[in-house]
Write an enzyme that holds these catalytic residues in place. Sequence first.
Site, PDB file in Angstrom:
ATOM      1  N   SER A  50       0.597   3.448  -2.214  1.00 46.41           N
ATOM      2  CA  SER A  50      -0.259   4.548  -2.685  1.00 46.41           C
ATOM      3  C   SER A  50      -1.151   5.083  -1.565  1.00 46.41           C
ATOM      4  O   SER A  50      -1.417   6.284  -1.498  1.00 46.41           O
ATOM      5  CB  SER A  50      -1.078   4.149  -3.912  1.00 46.41           C
ATOM      6  OG  SER A  50      -2.045   3.197  -3.593  1.00 46.41           O
ATOM      7  N   ASP A  54      -6.802  -0.154   3.291  1.00 53.63           N
ATOM      8  CA  ASP A  54      -5.434   0.379   3.290  1.00 53.63           C
ATOM      9  C   ASP A  54      -5.379   1.721   4.007  1.00 53.63           C
ATOM     10  O   ASP A  54      -4.487   1.986   4.817  1.00 53.63           O
ATOM     11  CB  ASP A  54      -4.934   0.562   1.847  1.00 53.63           C
ATOM     12  CG  ASP A  54      -5.033  -0.726   1.052  1.00 53.63           C
ATOM     13  OD1 ASP A  54      -5.254  -1.781   1.674  1.00 53.63           O
ATOM     14  OD2 ASP A  54      -4.908  -0.674  -0.180  1.00 53.63           O
ATOM     15  N   SER A  87       0.780  -1.241   0.000  1.00 46.65           N
ATOM     16  CA  SER A  87       0.000   0.000   0.000  1.00 46.65           C
ATOM     17  C   SER A  87       0.807   1.283   0.000  1.00 46.65           C
ATOM     18  O   SER A  87       0.516   2.211   0.755  1.00 46.65           O
ATOM     19  CB  SER A  87      -0.943   0.031   1.205  1.00 46.65           C
ATOM     20  OG  SER A  87      -2.094  -0.629   0.868  1.00 46.65           O
TER      21      SER A  87
HETATM   22  C1  GLA Z   1      -6.063  -3.257  -2.412  1.00 47.81           C
HETATM   23  C2  GLA Z   1      -7.194  -2.285  -2.141  1.00 47.81           C
HETATM   24  C3  GLA Z   1      -7.895  -2.590  -0.803  1.00 47.81           C
HETATM   25  C4  GLA Z   1      -8.261  -4.059  -0.668  1.00 47.81           C
HETATM   26  C5  GLA Z   1      -7.083  -4.941  -1.072  1.00 47.81           C
HETATM   27  C6  GLA Z   1      -7.460  -6.389  -1.146  1.00 47.81           C
HETATM   28  O1  GLA Z   1      -5.020  -3.082  -1.500  1.00 47.81           O
HETATM   29  O2  GLA Z   1      -6.726  -0.971  -2.133  1.00 47.81           O
HETATM   30  O3  GLA Z   1      -9.023  -1.767  -0.664  1.00 47.81           O
HETATM   31  O4  GLA Z   1      -9.413  -4.358  -1.399  1.00 47.81           O
HETATM   32  O5  GLA Z   1      -6.537  -4.594  -2.324  1.00 47.81           O
HETATM   33  O6  GLA Z   1      -7.823  -6.881   0.090  1.00 47.81           O
END
Ligand code: GLA
Length: 386
Positions: A127, A170, A125
């Site tokens: 982003s 996230d 994550s």
């Molecule tokens: C990405 C998305 C989240 C979630 C995950 C999977 O990270 O940004 O919102 O859906 O995938 O769990």
Amino acid sequence: MIKDKVVTYFKENYSQNPLIIKAPGRVNIIGEHTDYNLGFVLPASIEKAIYFAAQTNNTDTINIEAFLTFKEKVSFDLKGQNEDFSAFWGKYFKAIIQILNEKNYTLKGIDCVFGGDIPIGSGLSSSAALCCGFTYAVSNLLGLDISRTEIALIAQAAEHKIGLNCGLMDQYAVLFGKKGNALFLDCKDLQHKYVPINLDGYSWLLINSNVKHELAVGNEYNDRRNSCEAIVNKIKESNDTVASLRDVSKEALEKVKDFVDPVDYKRSIYIIMENKRVERMITALGDGNASEVGKILLEGHRSMSQDFEISTSEIDYLVNVSQEQDGVLGSRMMGGGFGGCTINLIKTEHLESAQSAIETAYKKETGIEAECFHLEIDDSVKILNA
Ligand code: GLA
């Protein structure tokens, strides 16, 4: 240290007293693709982070600069308009500035330098750290007093603007995580609580497959969301109290099985069972039952791979080969899918031997160098020089 590099660069090129912010990446213990289905997730904010140094500049320009790997500066006017840029990250800042405008926050000129150590496209994550960290910086610099919940919604809206119809896991992890704990989030009412994940004698290892399927994720991700919504719409025809897969039992899904696309059906089974896995995981962690924790991780991965179909051959190999090592209790891919990191629970006494056997086997099979690091859970986004 990256933080020091960011601050020094800012002072040399902009002004002397920046606000310094750390926005963490996140892992997810379990609960994948359940967030936009208003289900359960169990992420945690981590030590790997993006650092921002930022200050107001008494102009009508918001300057953002990165310099660590590729040096690029992008400037926006206060409405989020800009000259062309090639930096992939420019679109996130642009979206945030535009959303802040749409929400009638009054913006002013800002200089901002950022850099971090969250590997991009690895399911950690980066982003969300970027969007939440920048919004938090703007809010603090300009005294906008935007709540953490509102920052999460703004950062999510930025992802949607760019094309990923993500949920809120996230952003919540980045904004509400707590050192030493996982964050249990109920995505229906956004209530959360902290869950310690320490298992005596066991270690959490993250293994970056170094497979990045960034482009695939956007379309494939939204396609999974569409599948889930198609099932909900079908069930709604006979029961309008159902708002999401969270409200759908396995039995209710069975009733529409013959009338829906079999792929959508399979994907929805995964989501319903994944919510149960989050609940089972919390119990197992509470009981200190490491073997059950490992079993749930592996079950989650198998269903993600076979039913939800978001894994890759490299990732499946990584999970399988990990499973063959002494002391490995369980393993699963994390994040949106199609690459990134696996999270592994390993008996600490076997950690080193398991890690090196996995790295060697993975390189031999795929030709790709995996990268391992230990999970360190840190606090949510914060100002470092308050
Ligand atoms: C990405 C998305 C989240 C979630 C995950 C999977 O990270 O940004 O919102 O859906 O995938 O769990």
